[in-house]
Design a protein around this motif. Sequence first.
Motif, short mmCIF file in Angstrom:
data_model
loop_
_atom_site.label_atom_id
_atom_site.label_comp_id
_atom_site.label_asym_id
_atom_site.label_seq_id
_atom_site.Cartn_x
_atom_site.Cartn_y
_atom_site.Cartn_z
N ASP A 11 -35.16 7.02 126.17
CA ASP A 11 -36.13 7.67 125.28
C ASP A 11 -36.91 6.64 124.48
O ASP A 11 -38.12 6.77 124.26
CB ASP A 11 -35.41 8.62 124.30
N LEU A 12 -36.21 5.60 124.08
CA LEU A 12 -36.87 4.55 123.30
C LEU A 12 -37.94 3.85 124.16
O LEU A 12 -39.05 3.60 123.71
CB LEU A 12 -35.84 3.53 122.80
N LEU A 13 -37.56 3.59 125.42
CA LEU A 13 -38.52 2.93 126.32
C LEU A 13 -39.74 3.79 126.55
O LEU A 13 -40.88 3.30 126.61
CB LEU A 13 -37.84 2.57 127.64
N THR A 14 -39.52 5.11 126.68
CA THR A 14 -40.65 6.03 126.86
C THR A 14 -41.56 5.97 125.64
O THR A 14 -42.78 5.91 125.74
CB THR A 14 -40.13 7.48 127.04
N LYS A 15 -40.90 5.99 124.47
CA LYS A 15 -41.65 5.96 123.22
C LYS A 15 -42.49 4.67 123.14
O LYS A 15 -43.65 4.70 122.73
CB LYS A 15 -40.66 6.01 122.05
N LEU A 16 -41.90 3.59 123.56
CA LEU A 16 -42.60 2.31 123.51
C LEU A 16 -43.85 2.33 124.39
O LEU A 16 -44.89 1.80 124.03
CB LEU A 16 -41.67 1.16 123.93
N LYS A 17 -43.68 2.97 125.55
CA LYS A 17 -44.82 3.10 126.46
C LYS A 17 -45.93 3.89 125.79
O LYS A 17 -47.10 3.52 125.84
CB LYS A 17 -44.35 3.80 127.74
N GLU A 18 -45.50 4.99 125.14
CA GLU A 18 -46.48 5.82 124.42
C GLU A 18 -47.21 5.00 123.36
O GLU A 18 -48.40 5.18 123.11
CB GLU A 18 -45.78 6.98 123.69
N LEU A 19 -46.46 4.12 122.75
CA LEU A 19 -47.05 3.31 121.68
C LEU A 19 -47.93 2.18 122.23
O LEU A 19 -48.56 1.45 121.47
CB LEU A 19 -45.95 2.69 120.81
N GLY A 20 -47.95 2.05 123.54
CA GLY A 20 -48.85 1.05 124.13
C GLY A 20 -48.16 -0.21 124.61
O GLY A 20 -48.82 -1.17 125.01
#
Length: 510
Positions: A11-20
């Motif tokens: 989930d954290l990695l997904t979030k990081l992707k979202e953040l750019g």
Amino acid sequence: LSTILRVRNEDLLTKLKELGFENMTYNYILDSETAALIADEYGFEATTNDNTSVDLFEQPECTEQKLLVPRAPVVTIMGHVDHGKTTILDYLRKSSIVNGEFGGITQHIGAFSVKTPKTKKMITFLDTPGHAAFLKMRQRGADVTDIVVLVVAADDSVMPQTKEAIKHAKNSGVPIIVAINKCDKPDANPDKVVADLAGHDIDVEDYGGETQVVRVSGKTGLGMEDLEESIITLSEVLDLKAQESKTLCEGWVIESEMKKGLGNTATFLVRRGVLERGKIIVAGNTWCKVKIMKDEHGKVLKKAGPSTPVEVIGWKDLPEAGQLGLEAKDEALAKKVILNRMAREEKFKEAQDIEKINEMRQSELREANKRQKIEELAKNGLSLEDIRKLDSEEYKDLLDETKQECEIVPFIIRADVSGSSEAIAESIDGLGNDEVKSKVLYQEVGPPTETDIERAETSGAIIFAFNLKTPKDIILKAERRGVHIKSHNVIYHLIEEVTHELQSRLKPDI
Ligand code: GDP
């Protein structure tokens, strides 16, 4: 990070992707800023740990009796001027040469050890007689002295500095042994000294008290062995012990000196543990890797245990007398500790600068407010006469003043000698008017340093270098950080420049 934020790794990695963030993997190393940003996304407030808490501390007192070993008493000689402190110290020092296995001379290193002739026990004497040294040490919290030997001349009795010494010893709870000196003189009257001391709150043993009194002569050596044995007797009562093994080394800097050919040297009095070649000691903002250790006879020592004074060579800078030295396990730790200590000190100084400027600004503002109130009262039809009648203290002295919000222009003074730096500070501090005023943050001797640049940057101060050459690297650093260093050789020109600076900041009249 995912563990701390309590989210699944994916989930954290997904979030990081979202953040750019691109190409993120679970073992990617995040810097503190990015980590704080992500934490913020999850509703956490991150604080940065800049490691400023890394430091060395004294170890807790050792309570394990079997680790404690007896140690030599550390003695300071005090008393009135000319009562014979130096003569007694000289005699003891000489006797240490006669009784010791080394011939030759002793050097002044701030302390020396003596082996008593009868009982063959060791005593350490601090070699700087007088009260200033004792007080300076104590001001730094260094309880170095176990016993004070109070020297009173038999032909002069209790004098002002005798009383002062009694006061200092009592205040610090250090027990006294009285040495009535000059007993070889025909006009010596030791009995009068005993009576006078009893009158000054010393419970002398002659009158049934506990304070030992020894009649001596520093000149002939009379009674000197008795004095040494009295010190040993008292130290046994005091049960002086120290932890020698299974501990890091601790001790005090007794004095320090830059010696030709040897570099920075300092006399270190071990309090705990053992000092050895190669060990690393941090004292204040400096440290040393012990290169060579010598005793007062110049003999090179391999080890020095508790109560042993040694001259230590290998200090990076000179430590100050009274500073506590603590062993660091390696050089890296020592350097880190010192950097942190310096950073903390700088932060503290910068905070003080800002506080000074703010205080001045506040007081100017308060005055401006008062003036405004008076103006309002005047507008409401009250005459100055009426306002005066209000009898308010704060308005009274302001009626004639016209204060407005004031800009403070801070300065840092560097000069070749303290006389100049003080004169400059005095001449320019507070120059100006109600709109702009100068404020000298501090003045020091010697060329501008990096610390000055940092403090000037934080406070917006201008640095003045008077009769000095500013090192090139400092000029470059200042330029890079937008700090002005101005050099002068004539005080008058410097003051003129301050005036111009203040004038340039005046708001143009509209
Ligand atoms: P301090 O100021 O307490 O260190 O005193 P000094 O040790 O410098 O002594 C002052 C003077 O007293 C010197 O001239 C010494 O020679 C002299 N003096 C010191 N001790 C004795 C002593 O036991 N007997 C005699 N006759 N003179 C002494």
